[in-house]
Design a protein around this motif. Structure first.
Motif, PDB file in Angstrom:
ATOM      1  N   GLN A 112     -13.392   1.606 -30.939  1.00 13.78           N
ATOM      2  CA  GLN A 112     -14.021   0.192 -31.242  1.00 13.78           C
ATOM      3  C   GLN A 112     -15.436   0.431 -31.531  1.00 13.78           C
ATOM      4  OE1 GLN A 112     -11.890  -2.181 -31.895  1.00 13.78           O
ATOM      5  NE2 GLN A 112     -10.117  -1.724 -30.704  1.00 13.78           N
ATOM      6  N   VAL A 113     -16.236  -0.015 -32.739  1.00 13.88           N
ATOM      7  CA  VAL A 113     -17.546  -0.119 -32.732  1.00 13.88           C
ATOM      8  C   VAL A 113     -18.046  -1.383 -33.173  1.00 13.88           C
ATOM      9  CG1 VAL A 113     -19.473   1.162 -33.910  1.00 13.88           C
ATOM     10  CG2 VAL A 113     -17.542   2.508 -33.145  1.00 13.88           C
ATOM     11  N   PHE A 114     -18.963  -1.690 -32.859  1.00 15.09           N
ATOM     12  CA  PHE A 114     -19.420  -3.369 -33.096  1.00 15.09           C
ATOM     13  C   PHE A 114     -20.717  -3.551 -32.703  1.00 15.09           C
ATOM     14  CE2 PHE A 114     -17.325  -3.893 -28.919  1.00 15.09           C
ATOM     15  CZ  PHE A 114     -18.012  -4.837 -28.601  1.00 15.09           C
ATOM     16  N   ALA A 115     -21.496  -4.609 -33.452  1.00  9.67           N
ATOM     17  CA  ALA A 115     -22.721  -4.853 -33.185  1.00  9.67           C
ATOM     18  C   ALA A 115     -22.724  -5.835 -31.981  1.00  9.67           C
ATOM     19  CB  ALA A 115     -23.414  -5.820 -34.207  1.00  9.67           C
ATOM     20  N   VAL A 116     -23.946  -5.660 -30.979  1.00  8.75           N
ATOM     21  CA  VAL A 116     -23.931  -6.313 -29.851  1.00  8.75           C
ATOM     22  C   VAL A 116     -24.521  -7.948 -29.883  1.00  8.75           C
ATOM     23  CG1 VAL A 116     -24.977  -6.328 -27.308  1.00  8.75           C
ATOM     24  CG2 VAL A 116     -24.070  -4.110 -28.384  1.00  8.75           C
ATOM     25  N   PRO A 117     -23.586  -8.730 -29.533  1.00  8.17           N
ATOM     26  CA  PRO A 117     -24.399 -10.327 -29.752  1.00  8.17           C
ATOM     27  C   PRO A 117     -25.323 -10.341 -28.561  1.00  8.17           C
ATOM     28  CG  PRO A 117     -22.085 -10.373 -28.953  1.00  8.17           C
ATOM     29  CD  PRO A 117     -22.317  -8.779 -29.249  1.00  8.17           C
ATOM     30  N   PRO A 118     -26.305 -11.327 -28.917  1.00  4.59           N
ATOM     31  CA  PRO A 118     -27.266 -11.590 -27.813  1.00  4.59           C
ATOM     32  C   PRO A 118     -26.888 -11.663 -26.164  1.00  4.59           C
ATOM     33  CG  PRO A 118     -27.722 -12.912 -29.762  1.00  4.59           C
ATOM     34  CD  PRO A 118     -26.649 -12.249 -29.918  1.00  4.59           C
ATOM     35  N   VAL A 119     -25.788 -12.410 -26.245  1.00  8.16           N
ATOM     36  CA  VAL A 119     -25.138 -12.518 -24.762  1.00  8.16           C
ATOM     37  C   VAL A 119     -24.807 -11.186 -24.187  1.00  8.16           C
ATOM     38  CG1 VAL A 119     -23.430 -13.604 -23.346  1.00  8.16           C
ATOM     39  CG2 VAL A 119     -24.718 -14.921 -25.127  1.00  8.16           C
ATOM     40  N   LEU A 120     -23.808 -10.423 -24.872  1.00  9.25           N
ATOM     41  CA  LEU A 120     -23.520  -9.119 -24.447  1.00  9.25           C
ATOM     42  C   LEU A 120     -24.632  -8.106 -24.200  1.00  9.25           C
ATOM     43  CD1 LEU A 120     -21.402  -7.152 -23.597  1.00  9.25           C
ATOM     44  CD2 LEU A 120     -20.896  -6.528 -25.889  1.00  9.25           C
ATOM     45  N   LYS A 121     -25.865  -8.079 -24.911  1.00  8.20           N
ATOM     46  CA  LYS A 121     -26.817  -7.256 -24.872  1.00  8.20           C
ATOM     47  C   LYS A 121     -27.472  -7.607 -23.483  1.00  8.20           C
ATOM     48  CE  LYS A 121     -31.133  -6.297 -27.077  1.00  8.20           C
ATOM     49  NZ  LYS A 121     -32.244  -6.619 -28.192  1.00  8.20           N
ATOM     50  N   GLU A 122     -27.712  -9.060 -23.281  1.00  5.70           N
ATOM     51  CA  GLU A 122     -28.481  -9.345 -21.858  1.00  5.70           C
ATOM     52  C   GLU A 122     -27.557  -8.768 -20.852  1.00  5.70           C
ATOM     53  OE1 GLU A 122     -31.464 -10.354 -21.649  1.00  5.70           O
ATOM     54  OE2 GLU A 122     -31.808 -10.172 -23.777  1.00  5.70           O
ATOM     55  N   MET A 123     -26.510  -8.974 -21.060  1.00  4.49           N
ATOM     56  CA  MET A 123     -25.435  -8.570 -19.721  1.00  4.49           C
ATOM     57  C   MET A 123     -25.664  -6.896 -19.680  1.00  4.49           C
ATOM     58  SD  MET A 123     -21.975 -10.632 -20.661  1.00  4.49           S
ATOM     59  CE  MET A 123     -21.136 -10.294 -19.248  1.00  4.49           C
ATOM     60  N   LEU A 124     -25.542  -6.245 -20.804  1.00  2.00           N
ATOM     61  CA  LEU A 124     -25.812  -4.837 -20.647  1.00  2.00           C
ATOM     62  C   LEU A 124     -27.018  -4.413 -19.960  1.00  2.00           C
ATOM     63  CD1 LEU A 124     -24.117  -3.849 -24.086  1.00  2.00           C
ATOM     64  CD2 LEU A 124     -23.086  -3.637 -21.890  1.00  2.00           C
ATOM     65  N   LEU A 125     -28.154  -5.007 -20.586  1.00  3.04           N
ATOM     66  CA  LEU A 125     -29.522  -4.880 -20.118  1.00  3.04           C
ATOM     67  C   LEU A 125     -29.539  -5.148 -18.560  1.00  3.04           C
ATOM     68  CD1 LEU A 125     -31.624  -5.574 -23.127  1.00  3.04           C
ATOM     69  CD2 LEU A 125     -30.886  -3.392 -22.330  1.00  3.04           C
ATOM     70  N   TYR A 126     -29.114  -6.111 -18.179  1.00  2.00           N
ATOM     71  CA  TYR A 126     -29.285  -6.626 -16.829  1.00  2.00           C
ATOM     72  C   TYR A 126     -28.419  -5.455 -15.860  1.00  2.00           C
ATOM     73  CZ  TYR A 126     -28.534  -9.303 -12.605  1.00  2.00           C
ATOM     74  OH  TYR A 126     -28.484  -9.994 -11.208  1.00  2.00           O
ATOM     75  N   ALA A 127     -27.316  -4.986 -16.294  1.00  4.43           N
ATOM     76  CA  ALA A 127     -26.571  -4.192 -15.597  1.00  4.43           C
ATOM     77  C   ALA A 127     -27.309  -2.919 -15.228  1.00  4.43           C
ATOM     78  CB  ALA A 127     -25.135  -3.790 -16.146  1.00  4.43           C
ATOM     79  N   SER A 128     -28.164  -2.598 -16.030  1.00  3.97           N
ATOM     80  CA  SER A 128     -28.902  -1.365 -15.966  1.00  3.97           C
ATOM     81  C   SER A 128     -29.837  -1.045 -14.624  1.00  3.97           C
ATOM     82  CB  SER A 128     -30.288  -1.187 -16.910  1.00  3.97           C
ATOM     83  OG  SER A 128     -31.081  -2.188 -17.000  1.00  3.97           O
ATOM     84  N   LYS A 129     -30.189  -2.043 -13.891  1.00  2.88           N
ATOM     85  CA  LYS A 129     -30.703  -2.502 -12.332  1.00  2.88           C
ATOM     86  C   LYS A 129     -29.477  -1.450 -11.737  1.00  2.88           C
ATOM     87  CE  LYS A 129     -28.671  -6.422 -10.311  1.00  2.88           C
ATOM     88  NZ  LYS A 129     -29.297  -7.549  -9.482  1.00  2.88           N
ATOM     89  N   TRP A 130     -28.176  -1.308 -11.790  1.00  2.00           N
ATOM     90  CA  TRP A 130     -27.613  -0.378 -11.212  1.00  2.00           C
ATOM     91  C   TRP A 130     -27.469   1.008 -11.580  1.00  2.00           C
ATOM     92  CZ3 TRP A 130     -24.962  -5.354 -12.383  1.00  2.00           C
ATOM     93  CH2 TRP A 130     -25.092  -6.313 -11.318  1.00  2.00           C
ATOM     94  N   ASN A 131     -28.265   1.315 -12.286  1.00  2.00           N
ATOM     95  CA  ASN A 131     -28.387   2.670 -12.932  1.00  2.00           C
ATOM     96  C   ASN A 131     -28.032   3.720 -12.061  1.00  2.00           C
ATOM     97  OD1 ASN A 131     -28.607   4.878 -14.967  1.00  2.00           O
ATOM     98  ND2 ASN A 131     -30.687   4.896 -14.503  1.00  2.00           N
ATOM     99  N   GLN A 132     -26.918   4.680 -12.302  1.00  2.00           N
ATOM    100  CA  GLN A 132     -26.663   5.672 -11.277  1.00  2.00           C
ATOM    101  C   GLN A 132     -26.233   5.343 -10.078  1.00  2.00           C
ATOM    102  OE1 GLN A 132     -29.049   9.218 -12.183  1.00  2.00           O
ATOM    103  NE2 GLN A 132     -29.506   8.481 -14.152  1.00  2.00           N
ATOM    104  N   LEU A 133     -25.896   4.189  -9.666  1.00  2.00           N
ATOM    105  CA  LEU A 133     -25.416   3.687  -8.427  1.00  2.00           C
ATOM    106  C   LEU A 133     -23.881   3.960  -8.176  1.00  2.00           C
ATOM    107  CD1 LEU A 133     -25.960   2.464  -5.585  1.00  2.00           C
ATOM    108  CD2 LEU A 133     -25.787   0.188  -6.731  1.00  2.00           C
TER     109      LEU A 133
END
Length: 276
Positions: free
Chosen positions: A110-131
Protein backbone atom coordinates in the motif's frame (compact mmCIF):
# COMPACT_ATOMS: atom_id res chain seq x y z
CA UNK A 1 34.44 -14.80 8.63
CA UNK A 2 32.19 -12.09 7.24
CA UNK A 3 31.12 -9.40 9.68
CA UNK A 4 27.40 -9.18 10.37
CA UNK A 5 25.59 -6.24 8.76
CA UNK A 6 22.92 -4.65 10.95
CA UNK A 7 20.06 -2.82 9.25
CA UNK A 8 17.06 -1.47 11.11
CA UNK A 9 18.07 -3.66 14.04
CA UNK A 10 18.05 -6.83 11.92
CA UNK A 11 21.13 -8.88 10.99
CA UNK A 12 21.52 -9.37 7.23
CA UNK A 13 22.73 -12.72 5.91
CA UNK A 14 24.51 -13.46 2.64
CA UNK A 15 21.26 -14.46 0.93
CA UNK A 16 19.78 -10.99 1.60
CA UNK A 17 17.47 -12.30 4.26
CA UNK A 18 17.56 -11.19 7.86
CA UNK A 19 17.90 -12.78 11.28
CA UNK A 20 15.51 -11.23 13.79
CA UNK A 21 16.74 -11.50 17.38
CA UNK A 22 14.55 -8.66 18.68
CA UNK A 23 11.73 -9.79 20.95
CA UNK A 24 9.69 -6.57 20.76
CA UNK A 25 6.42 -6.82 18.89
CA UNK A 26 7.11 -3.54 17.04
CA UNK A 27 9.69 -0.77 16.99
CA UNK A 28 10.74 2.30 14.96
CA UNK A 29 14.07 2.93 13.28
CA UNK A 30 14.88 6.43 11.95
CA UNK A 31 17.93 7.42 9.93
CA UNK A 32 19.03 10.64 8.28
CA UNK A 33 20.51 10.54 4.79
CA UNK A 34 19.49 6.94 4.19
CA UNK A 35 21.99 4.76 2.34
CA UNK A 36 20.64 2.39 -0.32
CA UNK A 37 21.62 -1.17 -1.16
CA UNK A 38 22.05 -2.42 -4.71
CA UNK A 39 20.17 -5.67 -4.13
CA UNK A 40 16.77 -7.03 -3.22
CA UNK A 41 16.15 -8.16 0.35
CA UNK A 42 13.37 -9.55 2.53
CA UNK A 43 12.58 -10.08 6.22
CA UNK A 44 9.83 -11.65 8.29
CA UNK A 45 8.61 -8.40 9.84
CA UNK A 46 5.97 -6.32 8.10
CA UNK A 47 7.25 -2.84 7.33
CA UNK A 48 5.80 0.67 7.28
CA UNK A 49 8.15 3.28 5.82
CA UNK A 50 7.46 7.01 6.15
CA UNK A 51 9.44 9.33 3.83
CA UNK A 52 10.11 12.40 5.95
CA UNK A 53 12.36 14.05 3.39
CA UNK A 54 13.23 13.32 -0.25
CA UNK A 55 11.58 10.51 -2.21
CA UNK A 56 12.05 6.79 -2.54
CA UNK A 57 11.46 4.11 -5.16
CA UNK A 58 10.53 0.60 -4.00
CA UNK A 59 10.95 -2.23 -6.52
CA UNK A 60 8.48 -4.99 -5.61
CA UNK A 61 6.90 -7.76 -7.72
CA UNK A 62 7.75 -6.23 -11.10
CA UNK A 63 6.40 -2.85 -10.05
CA UNK A 64 8.19 0.32 -9.07
CA UNK A 65 6.41 2.26 -6.33
CA UNK A 66 7.17 5.94 -5.91
CA UNK A 67 6.96 7.11 -2.30
CA UNK A 68 7.34 10.90 -2.24
CA UNK A 69 7.87 13.07 0.83
CA UNK A 70 5.10 12.72 3.44
CA UNK A 71 3.91 9.42 1.99
CA UNK A 72 4.12 5.94 3.47
CA UNK A 73 4.48 2.48 1.99
CA UNK A 74 3.23 -0.68 3.68
CA UNK A 75 5.17 -3.85 2.81
CA UNK A 76 3.76 -7.20 4.05
CA UNK A 77 5.94 -9.72 5.86
CA UNK A 78 8.34 -11.67 3.67
CA UNK A 79 7.82 -9.46 0.61
CA UNK A 80 11.14 -9.04 -1.23
CA UNK A 81 11.94 -5.42 -2.11
CA UNK A 82 14.74 -3.16 -3.28
CA UNK A 83 14.99 0.59 -2.70
CA UNK A 84 16.55 3.27 -4.92
CA UNK A 85 16.55 7.05 -5.02
CA UNK A 86 18.35 9.94 -6.70
CA UNK A 87 17.18 12.46 -4.09
CA UNK A 88 19.77 14.72 -2.50
CA UNK A 89 18.78 13.57 0.96
CA UNK A 90 16.45 10.76 2.03
CA UNK A 91 15.23 10.72 5.63
CA UNK A 92 13.13 7.67 6.47
CA UNK A 93 11.22 6.35 9.45
CA UNK A 94 10.80 2.57 9.36
CA UNK A 95 8.30 0.76 11.60
CA UNK A 96 8.75 -3.01 11.84
CA UNK A 97 5.99 -5.35 13.10
CA UNK A 98 6.19 -9.02 14.11
CA UNK A 99 2.45 -9.55 13.75
CA UNK A 100 -0.39 -7.58 12.17
CA UNK A 101 -4.18 -7.54 12.28
CA UNK A 102 -6.27 -9.81 10.09
CA UNK A 103 -7.66 -7.15 7.71
CA UNK A 104 -7.01 -7.63 3.99
CA UNK A 105 -5.26 -4.24 3.96
CA UNK A 106 -2.15 -5.74 5.57
CA UNK A 107 -1.76 -8.48 2.92
CA UNK A 108 -0.85 -6.17 0.03
CA UNK A 109 1.60 -3.38 -0.71
CA UNK A 110 0.00 0.00 0.00
CA UNK A 111 1.22 3.52 -0.80
CA UNK A 112 -0.65 6.62 0.31
CA UNK A 113 -0.26 10.24 1.35
CA UNK A 114 -0.03 10.75 5.10
CA UNK A 115 -2.90 12.83 6.53
CA UNK A 116 -1.98 15.39 9.24
CA UNK A 117 -3.11 13.23 12.16
CA UNK A 118 -1.06 10.22 11.07
CA UNK A 119 1.94 12.44 10.31
CA UNK A 120 1.92 13.78 13.88
CA UNK A 121 1.60 10.25 15.25
CA UNK A 122 4.58 9.06 13.22
CA UNK A 123 6.72 12.03 14.22
CA UNK A 124 5.78 11.58 17.88
CA UNK A 125 6.86 7.94 17.68
CA UNK A 126 10.35 9.02 16.57
CA UNK A 127 11.18 9.68 20.25
CA UNK A 128 11.49 5.88 20.55
CA UNK A 129 14.01 5.69 17.70
CA UNK A 130 16.00 2.44 17.84
CA UNK A 131 14.58 1.57 21.26
CA UNK A 132 14.27 -2.22 21.28
CA UNK A 133 13.63 -2.71 24.98
CA UNK A 134 10.08 -3.21 26.22
CA UNK A 135 8.17 0.03 26.76
CA UNK A 136 4.43 -0.08 27.43
CA UNK A 137 3.60 3.40 26.07
CA UNK A 138 5.59 2.75 22.92
CA UNK A 139 3.97 -0.64 22.36
CA UNK A 140 0.45 0.72 22.72
CA UNK A 141 1.12 3.80 20.60
CA UNK A 142 2.74 1.96 17.68
CA UNK A 143 -0.02 -0.66 17.81
CA UNK A 144 -2.54 2.20 17.49
CA UNK A 145 -0.70 3.43 14.38
CA UNK A 146 -0.86 -0.07 12.91
CA UNK A 147 -4.56 -0.44 13.67
CA UNK A 148 -5.42 2.94 12.11
CA UNK A 149 -3.62 2.42 8.79
CA UNK A 150 -6.58 0.99 6.81
CA UNK A 151 -8.69 4.01 7.79
CA UNK A 152 -5.99 6.46 6.73
CA UNK A 153 -5.22 4.70 3.45
CA UNK A 154 -6.56 6.00 0.16
CA UNK A 155 -6.25 4.19 -3.16
CA UNK A 156 -2.91 5.31 -4.59
CA UNK A 157 -2.22 3.02 -7.53
CA UNK A 158 -1.25 6.13 -9.53
CA UNK A 159 2.13 5.92 -7.77
CA UNK A 160 2.93 2.53 -9.32
CA UNK A 161 5.07 2.11 -12.41
CA UNK A 162 4.41 -1.41 -13.77
CA UNK A 163 7.28 -3.40 -15.27
CA UNK A 164 6.10 -5.69 -18.11
CA UNK A 165 7.26 -9.32 -18.30
CA UNK A 166 6.86 -9.56 -22.09
CA UNK A 167 10.39 -8.93 -23.42
CA UNK A 168 8.98 -7.25 -26.53
CA UNK A 169 7.58 -4.43 -24.38
CA UNK A 170 10.81 -3.72 -22.47
CA UNK A 171 12.39 -1.65 -25.30
CA UNK A 172 9.20 0.42 -25.47
CA UNK A 173 9.36 1.27 -21.76
CA UNK A 174 13.10 1.95 -22.01
CA UNK A 175 12.56 4.35 -24.89
CA UNK A 176 9.75 6.23 -23.11
CA UNK A 177 11.86 6.48 -19.94
CA UNK A 178 14.71 8.04 -21.92
CA UNK A 179 12.60 10.27 -24.18
CA UNK A 180 9.75 11.30 -21.87
CA UNK A 181 10.14 14.95 -22.88
CA UNK A 182 8.88 14.25 -26.39
CA UNK A 183 5.41 13.34 -27.57
CA UNK A 184 4.64 9.67 -28.04
CA UNK A 185 5.49 8.32 -31.47
CA UNK A 186 3.41 5.15 -31.62
CA UNK A 187 4.82 4.21 -35.05
CA UNK A 188 8.35 4.26 -33.63
CA UNK A 189 7.31 2.37 -30.49
CA UNK A 190 5.57 -0.31 -32.55
CA UNK A 191 8.71 -0.67 -34.63
CA UNK A 192 10.80 -1.17 -31.48
CA UNK A 193 8.35 -3.82 -30.27
CA UNK A 194 8.29 -5.42 -33.74
CA UNK A 195 4.52 -5.48 -33.86
CA UNK A 196 1.62 -3.41 -35.18
CA UNK A 197 0.43 -0.33 -33.33
CA UNK A 198 -2.84 -2.02 -32.47
CA UNK A 199 -1.07 -5.11 -31.09
CA UNK A 200 1.34 -2.95 -29.11
CA UNK A 201 -1.47 -0.98 -27.52
CA UNK A 202 -3.39 -4.14 -26.63
CA UNK A 203 -0.41 -6.09 -25.26
CA UNK A 204 0.97 -3.08 -23.37
CA UNK A 205 -2.38 -2.58 -21.63
CA UNK A 206 -2.61 -6.29 -20.80
CA UNK A 207 0.95 -6.35 -19.43
CA UNK A 208 0.89 -3.15 -17.38
CA UNK A 209 -2.78 -2.40 -16.74
CA UNK A 210 -2.41 1.08 -18.22
CA UNK A 211 -2.21 2.63 -21.68
CA UNK A 212 0.95 3.90 -23.37
CA UNK A 213 -0.30 7.44 -22.83
CA UNK A 214 -0.80 6.87 -19.11
CA UNK A 215 2.64 5.30 -18.77
CA UNK A 216 4.16 8.29 -20.54
CA UNK A 217 2.34 10.67 -18.18
CA UNK A 218 3.49 8.73 -15.10
CA UNK A 219 7.12 8.82 -16.22
CA UNK A 220 6.92 12.57 -16.81
CA UNK A 221 5.44 13.25 -13.38
CA UNK A 222 7.98 11.02 -11.63
CA UNK A 223 10.76 12.91 -13.39
CA UNK A 224 9.21 16.21 -12.32
CA UNK A 225 9.28 15.04 -8.69
CA UNK A 226 13.00 14.36 -9.02
CA UNK A 227 13.55 17.84 -10.49
CA UNK A 228 11.42 19.48 -7.78
CA UNK A 229 13.53 17.74 -5.14
CA UNK A 230 16.73 19.42 -6.40
CA UNK A 231 15.36 22.88 -5.52
CA UNK A 232 17.17 24.28 -8.56
CA UNK A 233 14.29 25.00 -10.92
CA UNK A 234 11.04 26.93 -11.06
CA UNK A 235 7.85 25.10 -11.87
CA UNK A 236 7.83 26.70 -15.30
CA UNK A 237 11.31 25.34 -15.99
CA UNK A 238 10.29 21.89 -14.77
CA UNK A 239 7.20 21.96 -16.97
CA UNK A 240 9.40 22.65 -20.00
CA UNK A 241 12.04 20.08 -18.99
CA UNK A 242 9.41 17.34 -18.74
CA UNK A 243 7.82 18.13 -22.09
CA UNK A 244 4.76 20.20 -21.20
CA UNK A 245 3.81 23.13 -23.40
CA UNK A 246 2.62 25.26 -20.51
CA UNK A 247 2.76 25.50 -16.75
CA UNK A 248 -0.99 25.01 -16.55
CA UNK A 249 -0.80 21.77 -18.55
CA UNK A 250 1.94 20.48 -16.26
CA UNK A 251 0.02 21.46 -13.12
CA UNK A 252 -3.13 19.73 -14.34
CA UNK A 253 -1.20 16.54 -15.19
CA UNK A 254 0.63 16.59 -11.84
CA UNK A 255 -2.61 17.02 -9.92
CA UNK A 256 -4.26 14.17 -11.84
CA UNK A 257 -1.49 11.81 -10.72
CA UNK A 258 -0.49 13.10 -7.27
CA UNK A 259 -3.85 14.53 -6.08
CA UNK A 260 -1.99 17.66 -4.95
CA UNK A 261 -0.44 20.69 -6.63
CA UNK A 262 3.31 20.85 -7.32
CA UNK A 263 5.43 22.90 -4.94
CA UNK A 264 9.09 23.77 -5.31
CA UNK A 265 11.21 23.28 -2.22
CA UNK A 266 13.36 26.04 -0.76
CA UNK A 267 16.95 25.98 -1.89
CA UNK A 268 19.92 26.01 0.44
CA UNK A 269 20.23 29.76 -0.10
CA UNK A 270 16.82 30.20 1.45
CA UNK A 271 15.03 31.53 -1.63
CA UNK A 272 11.26 31.27 -1.48
CA UNK A 273 9.48 28.23 -2.85
CA UNK A 274 7.04 28.33 -5.74
CA UNK A 275 3.70 26.57 -5.69
CA UNK A 276 0.38 26.54 -7.51
Amino acid sequence: MQNDIIKCGLTEQKDSRFVDTIEKEAYVWCEKDWKHDDHEHAHHRAQLTFVEEGYQYFHIDRKIYLVPQYHVIWIPSGKAHQITSEARTVNLMVFLFKTVFGDDFYKDVQVFAVPPVLKEMLLYASKWNQLIQEDEEQDLFIKAILKSLPNFCRESSYLEIPVPSDVRIIPVCTYINSNFKYNLDTDLLAEKAKMSIRSLQRIFKNETGITLQKYHQLVRILKSIELIDTGQYTLSQIAYMTGYQSLSAFTASYFAIMKSRPKVRKTASGSSSQSL
